[in-house]
Design a protein around this motif. Structure first.
Motif, PDB file in Angstrom:
ATOM      1  N   UNK A 164       0.924  -1.146  -0.030  1.00  0.00           N
ATOM      2  CA  UNK A 164      -0.058   0.070   0.057  1.00  0.00           C
ATOM      3  C   UNK A 164       0.932   1.052  -0.070  1.00  0.00           C
ATOM      4  N   UNK A 165       2.063   1.166   0.909  1.00  0.00           N
ATOM      5  CA  UNK A 165       2.876   2.380   0.889  1.00  0.00           C
ATOM      6  C   UNK A 165       3.438   2.694  -0.274  1.00  0.00           C
ATOM      7  N   UNK A 166       3.823   1.600  -1.153  1.00  0.00           N
ATOM      8  CA  UNK A 166       4.489   1.886  -2.599  1.00  0.00           C
ATOM      9  C   UNK A 166       3.372   2.478  -3.596  1.00  0.00           C
ATOM     10  N   UNK A 167       2.095   2.397  -3.476  1.00  0.00           N
ATOM     11  CA  UNK A 167       0.891   3.031  -4.245  1.00  0.00           C
ATOM     12  C   UNK A 167       1.168   4.372  -3.685  1.00  0.00           C
ATOM     13  N   UNK A 168       0.879   4.584  -2.689  1.00  0.00           N
ATOM     14  CA  UNK A 168       1.016   6.112  -2.061  1.00  0.00           C
ATOM     15  C   UNK A 168       2.365   6.719  -2.445  1.00  0.00           C
ATOM     16  N   UNK A 169       3.387   5.995  -2.263  1.00  0.00           N
ATOM     17  CA  UNK A 169       4.621   6.749  -2.815  1.00  0.00           C
ATOM     18  C   UNK A 169       4.797   7.174  -4.330  1.00  0.00           C
ATOM     19  N   UNK A 170       3.651   6.469  -5.139  1.00  0.00           N
ATOM     20  CA  UNK A 170       3.784   6.624  -6.489  1.00  0.00           C
ATOM     21  C   UNK A 170       3.426   8.277  -6.844  1.00  0.00           C
TER      22      UNK A 170
END
Length: 471
Positions: free
Chosen positions: A212-218
Motif C-alpha cells: 500500500x505504501x508503494x502505491x501511495x509513494x507513487x
C-alpha cells in the motif's frame, strides 16, 4: 461490476443521492442547474463498467482533449495517505488563508453535496452549481462517449475550474492510492505529502502495508521534496526507497520534525526552530501530528508564515465529520437532553485506534457510558475498526446507510461487532438506534456519550439530518 460487486451505475448511485440530500429546498441553487447536474452525473456514472479502474491513460487522453488544464494550475501540494489526508489538507488551507493566500482545494469523497470536493480560491467557497454544471458539460463533450471512470472525469472537471480561476496554490488530495490515481498527472508539484499509511482498499492497493505504501509513494516526483508522517517500518522503507530513486529530499515526522501536545499547547520543532502554538481546533491527539505534518510541508515549500499567523490558522481549521461534536439540532433532539454526541467518518482499523483513544480520553475527563451507532461499507474491516473499542463501549447499534447500495446490513455488522468483543443490536434506521440509546440512558439514569461512526456516508447522512452540511 465494480469494486463492490455492483454495476457502477448502481453502486455509485449514492453520489447523486447525496447531492440531492443537501441541494434542495429554498436555500438550494436554481432548479435548472441542479437538474442538469444530476442528469450529467447520471450519464458520467455510466461511462465505465467499474467505479474504480486505476489507470492514467484515460485521464491523459481527456486532459489533452481539454487543452491540458493540468499544465495551467497554480503551484500544487499533492497529498496521499490512508488516514489524515483531509485533516492535513484542511490545516494547510487554514494556515495559508490566515496568511492571505488563495487556495484551490480538491478532496474526496464528499459528505453531503458533491460541490464539497471542489473549493475555489477566488472566494474560498465550494464551486457553485452553474460553474460545476458548465465544467462537467465541457468534460462530457470532450470525452465524446469514451470509456472513463466517474472519478477521472470529475477530476478533469476540477482541473478545468482550477486552471481557469486564479489562486495562489492548489491543495490536491489523492482519491485512491497515488501511483495510478487520476490526480497523479501533475509533473512537478511544490511538495508531496504522505500521511499515515495503514490497511485499506486492499483489493486495489495490496495486501500488506508495504504494498500500500508503494502505491501511495507513487506521487513522489523527481527532485520534489517529500514530507512524511510517522509510519510503520515497512511503509517507511518503501517510501524512503522511492524518494531516493527520485532524488527527492525526505522529511519524516519524529526524525526531522515533531509536533507534541504540552500542557494544553502544541509545540512544533525541527532542526531550525521551536514554535509554541495553540492546539488545533480539530479533536483528537492525532490532529496534533496532522498539524505538525502540515506545518513541516509549508516550511518545506517555503510557505510557512510567522508564528502569530500559524496560530490564527490552527484556531480556524474546519474539517467536518471528524470527531465533530453535535450540540443541537434535529438529530440531537432524538437523544437525551444531556447527551454528548459526536460524529466521525473514520472507517478503517487505523482510524478506529485514533477515535477510540480520543473516546478513552473523554472517559477519563468525564465518565459516561459510551454508545456507538455505526454503519459501514462492505469493503471495510469492521472487526479491525471495532476492536480498539473493546472495554470502552457499553453497546453498539448498527444501522443501514441509505445513501449507498454498498453498505453492510445492520444484522451483518452487528455480528462483526460481536466478533470484536462488543455487544451489538441491529436497527433499521439511525433514528431507531438513537431512540434505543435514549431508552437505555433513561433506565440507567446516566447521561450517555454517543458516537455515530464507521463511514463517511453515515457521517454525511447524520450531518444532513441535523442541518449541519459542510460550508
Amino acid at each position: 461490476m465494480d469494486k463492490f460487486g455492483l454495476p457502477a451505475c448502481q453502486a455509485a448511485g449514492h453520489l447523486v443521492n447525496a447531492y440531492l440530500m443537501q441541494n434542495t429546498g429554498p436555500k438550494g441553487p436554481a432548479e435548472g442547474a441542479l437538474d442538469q447536474i444530476i442528469k450529467i452525473l447520471d450519464r458520467l456514472l455510466a461511462l465505465h463498467p467499474k467505479e474504480i479502474d486505476l489507470s492514467l491513460g484515460r485521464m491523459h487522453r481527456l486532459l489533452a482533449a481539454l487543452g491540458h488544464p493540468e499544465k495551467r494550475l497554480p503551484p500544487v501540494i499533492h497529498i496521499a495517505g490512508t488516514n489524515g489526508k483531509g485533516s492535513v489538507t484542511a490545516t494547510l488551507r487554514a494556515v495559508l488563508e490566515a496568511a492571505g493566500k488563495r487556495c484551490h482545494v480538491y478532496t474526496s469523497p464528499h459528505l453531503v453535496s458533491f460541490n464539497e470536493r471542489i473549493r475555489l480560491g477566488t472566494d474560498g467557497k465550494f464551486v457553485s452549481d452553474p460553474m460545476l454544471q458548465e465544467a462537467l458539460q465541457r468534460c462530457e463533450e470532450a470525452n465524446a462517449g469514451e470509456e472513463i471512470t466517474f472519478f477521472e472525469i470529475t477530476t478533469a472537471a476540477a482541473f478545468l475550474l482550477f486552471a481557469e480561476h486564479r489562486a495562489d496554490i492548489l491543495l490536491l488530495e489523492v482519491g485512491l492510492g497515488g501511483r495510478l490515481d487520476a490526480t497523479n498527472v501533475i509533473d512537478r508539484p511544490l511538495a508531496t505529502v504522505i500521511t499515515p499509511v495503514s490497511m485499506d482498499h486492499e483489493k486495489f492497493l495490496g495486501n500488506d502495508v508495504a504494498d500500500i505504501a508503494a502505491e501511495k509513494a507513487g506521487i513522489i516526483k523527481q527532485g520534489v521534496p517529500v514530507v512524511c508522517a510517522a509510519q510503520e517500518d515497512a511503509a517507511l522503507r518503501v517510501i524512503g526507497r522511492q524518494a531516493a530513486r527520485n532524488r527527492a529530499s525526505l522529511e519524516v515526522f519524529g526524525q526531522d520534525f515533531v509536533a507534541l501536545e504540552d500542557q494544553g499547547r502544541m509545540t512544533y520543532q525541527d532542526d531550525d526552530e521551536l514554535i509554541d502554538l495553540p492546539l488545533p481546533v480539530l479533536n483528537g491527539r492525532h490532529q496534533v501530528a496532522n498539524a505538525g505534518l502540515a506545518l513541516a510541508t509549508l516550511k518545506t515549500a517555503g510557505l510557512l508564515p510567522e508564528e502569530a499567523t500559524i496560530a490564527k490558522g490552527l484556531k480556524s481549521v474546519n474539517w467536518p465529520g471528524r470527531l465533530q461534536p453535535v450540540t443541537h439540532g434535529p438529530l440531537h433532539d432524538l437523544c437525551p437532553d444531556d447527551a454528548e454526541v459526536w460524529v466521525d467518518g473514520g472507517h478503517n482499523p487505523g482510524a478506529g485506534i485514533s477515535i477510540a483513544e480520543f473516546m478513552g480520553e473523554q472517559e477519563e475527563r468525564a465518565p459516561r457510558p459510551l454508545y456507538l451507532v455505526s454503519g459501514m461499507l462492505t469493503t471495510k474491516d469492521p472487526v479491525g475498526f471495532f476492536r480498539p473499542f473493546h472495554g470502552l463501549v457499553r453497546h453498539v447499534g448498527t444501522v443501514p446507510i441509505s445513501s449507498t447500495n454498498t453498505a453492510r446490513t445492520p444484522e451483518d455488522l452487528a455480528d462483526l461487532a460481536r466478533c470484536a468483543g462488543l455487544e451489538a443490536t441491529p436497527f433499521q434506521s439511525l433514528d431507531a438506534a438513537l431512540a434505543d440509546v435514549a431508552a437505555c440512558a433513561a433506565n440507567d439514569g446516566e447521561p450517555p456519550r454517543i458516537l455515530i461512526c464507521g463511514s463517511l456516508y453515515l457521517a454525511g447522512e447524520a450531518l444532513a439530518r441535523n442541518g449541519m452540511a459542510p460550508e
